[in-house]
Design a protein around this motif. Structure first.
Motif, PDB file in Angstrom:
ATOM      1  N   GLN A   1       0.715  -0.939  -0.377  1.00 28.67           N
ATOM      2  CA  GLN A   1      -0.045  -0.443  -0.124  1.00 28.67           C
ATOM      3  C   GLN A   1       1.007   1.268   0.184  1.00 28.67           C
ATOM      4  O   GLN A   1       1.862   1.363   0.459  1.00 28.67           O
ATOM      5  CB  GLN A   1      -0.844   0.393   1.363  1.00 28.67           C
ATOM      6  N   VAL A   2       0.708   2.075  -0.255  1.00 30.25           N
ATOM      7  CA  VAL A   2       1.267   3.893  -0.773  1.00 30.25           C
ATOM      8  C   VAL A   2       0.142   4.194  -0.415  1.00 30.25           C
ATOM      9  O   VAL A   2      -0.674   5.046  -1.374  1.00 30.25           O
ATOM     10  CB  VAL A   2       2.514   4.104  -2.261  1.00 30.25           C
ATOM     11  N   VAL A   3       0.487   5.745   0.445  1.00 31.25           N
ATOM     12  CA  VAL A   3      -0.445   6.835   0.930  1.00 31.25           C
ATOM     13  C   VAL A   3       0.091   7.998   0.512  1.00 31.25           C
ATOM     14  O   VAL A   3       0.949   8.131   0.539  1.00 31.25           O
ATOM     15  CB  VAL A   3      -0.966   6.546   2.211  1.00 31.25           C
ATOM     16  N   ALA A   4      -1.060   8.820  -0.863  1.00 32.30           N
ATOM     17  CA  ALA A   4      -0.152   9.873  -0.940  1.00 32.30           C
ATOM     18  C   ALA A   4      -0.916  11.215   0.133  1.00 32.30           C
ATOM     19  O   ALA A   4      -2.201  10.696   0.171  1.00 32.30           O
ATOM     20  CB  ALA A   4      -0.861  10.077  -2.707  1.00 32.30           C
ATOM     21  N   LEU A   5      -0.338  12.023   0.688  1.00 29.57           N
ATOM     22  CA  LEU A   5      -1.283  13.105   1.663  1.00 29.57           C
ATOM     23  C   LEU A   5      -2.046  14.045   0.588  1.00 29.57           C
ATOM     24  O   LEU A   5      -2.343  15.165   1.153  1.00 29.57           O
ATOM     25  CB  LEU A   5       0.286  13.424   2.299  1.00 29.57           C
ATOM     26  N   THR A   6      -1.131  14.150  -0.510  1.00 27.13           N
ATOM     27  CA  THR A   6      -1.833  15.363  -1.481  1.00 27.13           C
ATOM     28  C   THR A   6      -2.907  14.443  -3.119  1.00 27.13           C
ATOM     29  O   THR A   6      -2.014  13.324  -3.238  1.00 27.13           O
ATOM     30  CB  THR A   6      -0.774  16.103  -1.736  1.00 27.13           C
ATOM     31  N   ASN A   7      -3.521  15.269  -3.939  1.00 27.16           N
ATOM     32  CA  ASN A   7      -4.048  14.557  -5.194  1.00 27.16           C
ATOM     33  C   ASN A   7      -2.727  15.173  -6.015  1.00 27.16           C
ATOM     34  O   ASN A   7      -2.754  13.390  -6.779  1.00 27.16           O
ATOM     35  CB  ASN A   7      -5.369  15.131  -5.354  1.00 27.16           C
TER      36      ASN A   7
ATOM     37  N   VAL B   1       3.098   4.381 -11.927  1.00 30.14           N
ATOM     38  CA  VAL B   1       3.687   3.084 -11.796  1.00 30.14           C
ATOM     39  C   VAL B   1       2.444   2.385 -10.876  1.00 30.14           C
ATOM     40  O   VAL B   1       3.046   1.235 -10.192  1.00 30.14           O
ATOM     41  CB  VAL B   1       4.813   3.961 -11.039  1.00 30.14           C
ATOM     42  N   LEU B   2       1.358   2.962 -10.360  1.00 26.72           N
ATOM     43  CA  LEU B   2       0.920   2.068  -9.319  1.00 26.72           C
ATOM     44  C   LEU B   2      -0.088   1.359  -9.890  1.00 26.72           C
ATOM     45  O   LEU B   2      -1.061   3.517  -9.995  1.00 26.72           O
ATOM     46  CB  LEU B   2       1.087   3.001  -7.773  1.00 26.72           C
ATOM     47  N   ASN B   3      -1.045   0.867  -9.723  1.00 22.91           N
ATOM     48  CA  ASN B   3      -2.417   0.259  -9.302  1.00 22.91           C
ATOM     49  C   ASN B   3      -3.090   1.074  -8.504  1.00 22.91           C
ATOM     50  O   ASN B   3      -3.061   1.099  -6.990  1.00 22.91           O
ATOM     51  CB  ASN B   3      -2.825  -1.197  -9.714  1.00 22.91           C
ATOM     52  N   ASP B   4      -4.926   1.072  -9.086  1.00 18.86           N
ATOM     53  CA  ASP B   4      -4.967   2.226  -7.892  1.00 18.86           C
ATOM     54  C   ASP B   4      -6.141   1.104  -6.950  1.00 18.86           C
ATOM     55  O   ASP B   4      -5.783   1.630  -5.223  1.00 18.86           O
ATOM     56  CB  ASP B   4      -6.686   1.904  -8.371  1.00 18.86           C
ATOM     57  N   ASP B   5      -5.293  -0.651  -6.598  1.00 15.54           N
ATOM     58  CA  ASP B   5      -5.530  -0.928  -5.296  1.00 15.54           C
ATOM     59  C   ASP B   5      -4.518  -0.656  -4.212  1.00 15.54           C
ATOM     60  O   ASP B   5      -4.833  -1.260  -3.459  1.00 15.54           O
ATOM     61  CB  ASP B   5      -6.195  -2.240  -5.678  1.00 15.54           C
ATOM     62  N   VAL B   6      -3.525  -0.220  -4.714  1.00 12.43           N
ATOM     63  CA  VAL B   6      -2.521   0.323  -3.767  1.00 12.43           C
ATOM     64  C   VAL B   6      -2.105   1.452  -4.123  1.00 12.43           C
ATOM     65  O   VAL B   6      -2.104   1.719  -2.445  1.00 12.43           O
ATOM     66  CB  VAL B   6      -0.719  -0.379  -4.297  1.00 12.43           C
ATOM     67  N   LEU B   7      -3.050   2.337  -4.113  1.00 11.61           N
ATOM     68  CA  LEU B   7      -3.054   3.874  -4.008  1.00 11.61           C
ATOM     69  C   LEU B   7      -3.948   4.710  -3.472  1.00 11.61           C
ATOM     70  O   LEU B   7      -4.800   4.211  -4.047  1.00 11.61           O
ATOM     71  CB  LEU B   7      -2.523   4.153  -5.113  1.00 11.61           C
TER      72      LEU B   7
END
Length: 376
Positions: free
Chosen positions: A141-147, A156-162
């Motif tokens: 899992q990868v979390v972005a704090l901003t859009n 580079v990441l699929n929606d199920d991970v991001l």
């Protein structure tokens, strides 16, 4: 779950205060609030101001040595965590420790606050960029704090991970039970600015602010600047000494009262990821005036809890300040909206719920990958 934590950009015990250090500490606090046990596995700092192949290879070697030492400790005490979480990953601060340990012990890997700048694929930061990309590829899992960061990561990441998880803060620390008088005794509107005084983007923010204030010199305002740093000698002369008070570095315990004794918070936010001070100011009921930069629009409801202008546009910043200085009802309404925005979208409780979902999603993703790959 038991969560192993590291922050390669800036460890949470680093002596220099910053929004990055604050956010790292809040992530630990939110995980604990959600019922998880957090172990700071390492305070190793991979961040370097300058890149280059030799520098990056040396940092990688040090990181792997650290990872092996952690592995030995886990084996010795027979206590392997359920998940490894890395806070703030990018080309200047790659993570080799988390990926090494997750591969060795077959546990999920989570990254919170990742950013990606494709222009760094070549040049001095190429090795750091590739290392960060390799970590992202391994992450469950990868979390972005901003859009804005999420858009770059989607390459580079699929929606199920991001996942996008808005920044948050501990609102209770910014509640002041006793009355605090706003405004100056002479009736002038009190503006507050808070930022470290470093060369580069921070100094540029102060330059933009000074230029904006010169354009509204005829209005009734006074400015307080909280912050300190090596560029203070160059920053102080930019401002009118008759209308500006430099209060230096303020302990966080005293910041709520400082916020609440002012009318408007202003910060140009040049190249800021999102600007943690905008969260703090809104939590204390201040309307904010800032730059429409990266993640700032994600935490400031433009036109509702604050007014934003294009990055570096001193004239637009001045116009927004003028709008609030001249209109007390607008200031009051935006201040109330700011408190609502923080409690609804950016509280510690919201962060705890979000991170808890991320951990469980990481565990499910990891288990799915193990089934697909035959238990490996």
């Amino acid at each position: 779950m038991k969560v192993a934590f590291t922050a390669p950009m800036k460890p949470i015990d680093h002596p220099v205060p910053s929004g990055d250090r604050t956010m790292g500490r809040l992530i630990v606090r939110a995980l604990q609030l959600a019922g998880h046990e957090v172990d700071v596995a390492s305070t190793f700092r991979s961040w370097r101001a300058e890149g280059g192949e030799d520098v990056t290879r040396e940092v990688k070697e040090l990181a792997i040595t650290e990872a092996k030492a952690i592995a030995d400790r886990w084996i010795e005490r027979g206590d392997v965590p359920d998940v490894f979480l890395t806070y703030h990953l990018y080309h200047k601060a790659p993570d080799w420790i988390g990926p090494y340990l997750c591969a060795k012990f077959n546990i999920p890997y989570v990254v919170v606050e990742a950013s990606r700048a494709p222009k760094r694929q070549a040049g001095n930061w190429a090795l750091g960029f590739n290392a960060a990309d390799a970590a992202l590829a391994q992450a469950n899992q990868v979390v972005a704090l901003t859009n804005a960061d999420a858009q770059c990561l989607k390459e580079v990441l699929n929606d199920d991970v991001l996942t996008v998880l808005p920044p948050f803060l501990e609102t209770a620390k910014f509640e002041v039970s006793h009355s605090v008088t706003k405004g100056s005794a002479d009736g002038k509107i009190r503006l507050l600015c808070a930022g470290m005084m470093r060369e580069g983007d921070k100094q540029f923010s102060y330059m933009v602010l000074a230029a904006a204030l010169k354009q509204i010199a005829d209005l009734p305002w006074r400015l307080t600047i909280a912050g300190d740093g090596p560029a203070r000698g160059e920053i102080e002369p930019l401002f009118d000494p008759e209308r500006t008070e430099f209060v230096g570095l303020i302990p966080w315990q005293e910041m709520p009262r400082l916020y609440r004794s002012h009318d408007v918070f202003v910060w140009p936010a040049i190249r800021e990821a999102f600007g943690f001070v905008f969260l703090e100011a809104q939590s204390c009921g201040l309307p904010v005036v800032g730059g429409r930069v990266f993640g700032v629009p994600d935490i400031v409801e433009e036109g509702t809890s604050g007014l934003l202008s294009d990055e570096g546009d001193a004239s637009a910043l001045a116009q927004n300040l003028m709008s609030l200085i001249k209109n007390p009802h607008k200031r009051e309404n935006m201040g109330l909206a700011a408190i609502e925005n923080i409690h609804k979208n950016h509280s510690l409780e919201a962060g705890a719920r979000g991170l808890d979902k991320v951990l469980h999603a990481a565990l499910e993703h990891h288990q799915f990958k193990r089934r697909v790959h035959g238990g490996r």
